[in-house]
Design an enzyme around this catalytic site. Structure first.
Site, short mmCIF file in Angstrom:
data_model
loop_
_atom_site.label_atom_id
_atom_site.label_comp_id
_atom_site.label_asym_id
_atom_site.label_seq_id
_atom_site.Cartn_x
_atom_site.Cartn_y
_atom_site.Cartn_z
N ILE A 102 -17.58 86.14 5.80
CA ILE A 102 -17.66 84.92 6.59
C ILE A 102 -16.77 85.07 7.82
O ILE A 102 -15.77 85.79 7.80
CB ILE A 102 -17.24 83.69 5.73
CG1 ILE A 102 -17.44 82.37 6.49
CG2 ILE A 102 -15.83 83.83 5.19
CD1 ILE A 102 -17.28 81.11 5.63
N CYS A 103 -17.18 84.41 8.91
CA CYS A 103 -16.38 84.33 10.11
C CYS A 103 -16.10 85.72 10.69
O CYS A 103 -17.00 86.53 10.83
CB CYS A 103 -15.09 83.55 9.81
SG CYS A 103 -14.08 83.11 11.24
N GLY A 104 -14.87 86.01 11.03
CA GLY A 104 -14.51 87.28 11.67
C GLY A 104 -14.83 88.51 10.86
O GLY A 104 -14.98 89.60 11.42
N THR A 106 -17.55 89.17 9.58
CA THR A 106 -18.88 89.64 9.98
C THR A 106 -18.77 90.63 11.14
O THR A 106 -19.53 91.59 11.22
CB THR A 106 -19.81 88.48 10.37
OG1 THR A 106 -19.25 87.77 11.48
CG2 THR A 106 -20.02 87.53 9.19
N ALA A 153 -21.94 84.40 6.74
CA ALA A 153 -21.90 83.01 7.16
C ALA A 153 -20.98 82.87 8.35
O ALA A 153 -20.09 83.69 8.58
CB ALA A 153 -21.41 82.11 6.02
#
Length: 197
Positions: A102-104, A106, A153
């Site tokens: 999720i978030c960074g 990715t 996400a």
């Protein structure tokens, strides 16, 4: 009865709010959550919480895990200090063990080339494009995406992220999975009865 172990990566500036729903409900449904750091030295989350990792990343074997969870952190975008976690994610996926980012995180997976051929999402397309990755054609503009063993996400979607994890691990299914999401994402009181039936 335990349903297996899930590993939560922890590191300095780890965005602690992004996995609260995921880890709490996994634990309540029979999974053991263990934290894994670059080392076993304590780390401090973005929220100022100090965490002592259960094990070091070099000691983590995909065969001992049901899932690796990678959260956002400022460190994903300020150098290569967290790249060993993306490398470990590759070994998980190669072994057929799911990874949820999720978030960074990715962006870390994008730099590792793990999003080049898989459907995925993140904060916004240009965030991942800045990594130089080759997977922009597989970007999906939605809350959370599951492509086989990979879940991704954006930073504002911890509930959708949890939903995808629960579906992948069989924690909740069908109507109960939908009810869980409606309860925690939409505050739908009718979902409580379905979830607890």
């Amino acid at each position: 009865m335990t349903r297996g172990t899930v590993h939560l990566a922890v590191y300095d500036t780890y965005a602690d709010w992004e996995t609260g729903h995921t880890t709490a409900h996994l634990t309540q449904n029979g999974f053991t959550v263990k934290t894994v750091g670059l080392t076993t030295h304590p780390v401090t989350t973005m929220g100022g919480v100090r965490i002592q990792p259960d094990l070091a990343l070099t000691d983590l074997d995909p065969a001992d895990s049901q899932l690796l969870i990678l959260t956002g952190a400022a460190l994903w975008d300020t150098g290569d200090v967290l790249s060993p976690f993306a490398t470990k994610a590759r070994s998980f996926l190669d072994a057929g063990v799911p990874v949820a980012a999720i978030c960074g995180a990715t962006a870390g997976l994008a730099r590792e080339g793990l999003l080049d051929d898989r459907a995925h999402t993140s904060a916004v397309p240009f965030y991942l494009a800045a990594t130089g990755y080759k997977g922009s054609d597989h970007y999906v503009d939605t809350d959370a995406v599951t492509d086989g063993d990979l879940i991704t996400a954006g930073p504002t979607e911890p509930v959708a992220f949890a939903r995808e994890v629960f579906a992948r691990l069989g924690v909740y299914e069908g109507e109960k999975l939908d009810a869980w999401y409606r309860l925690f994402h939409d505050s739908d009181p009718a979902a409580f009865e379905v979830l607890n039936a």
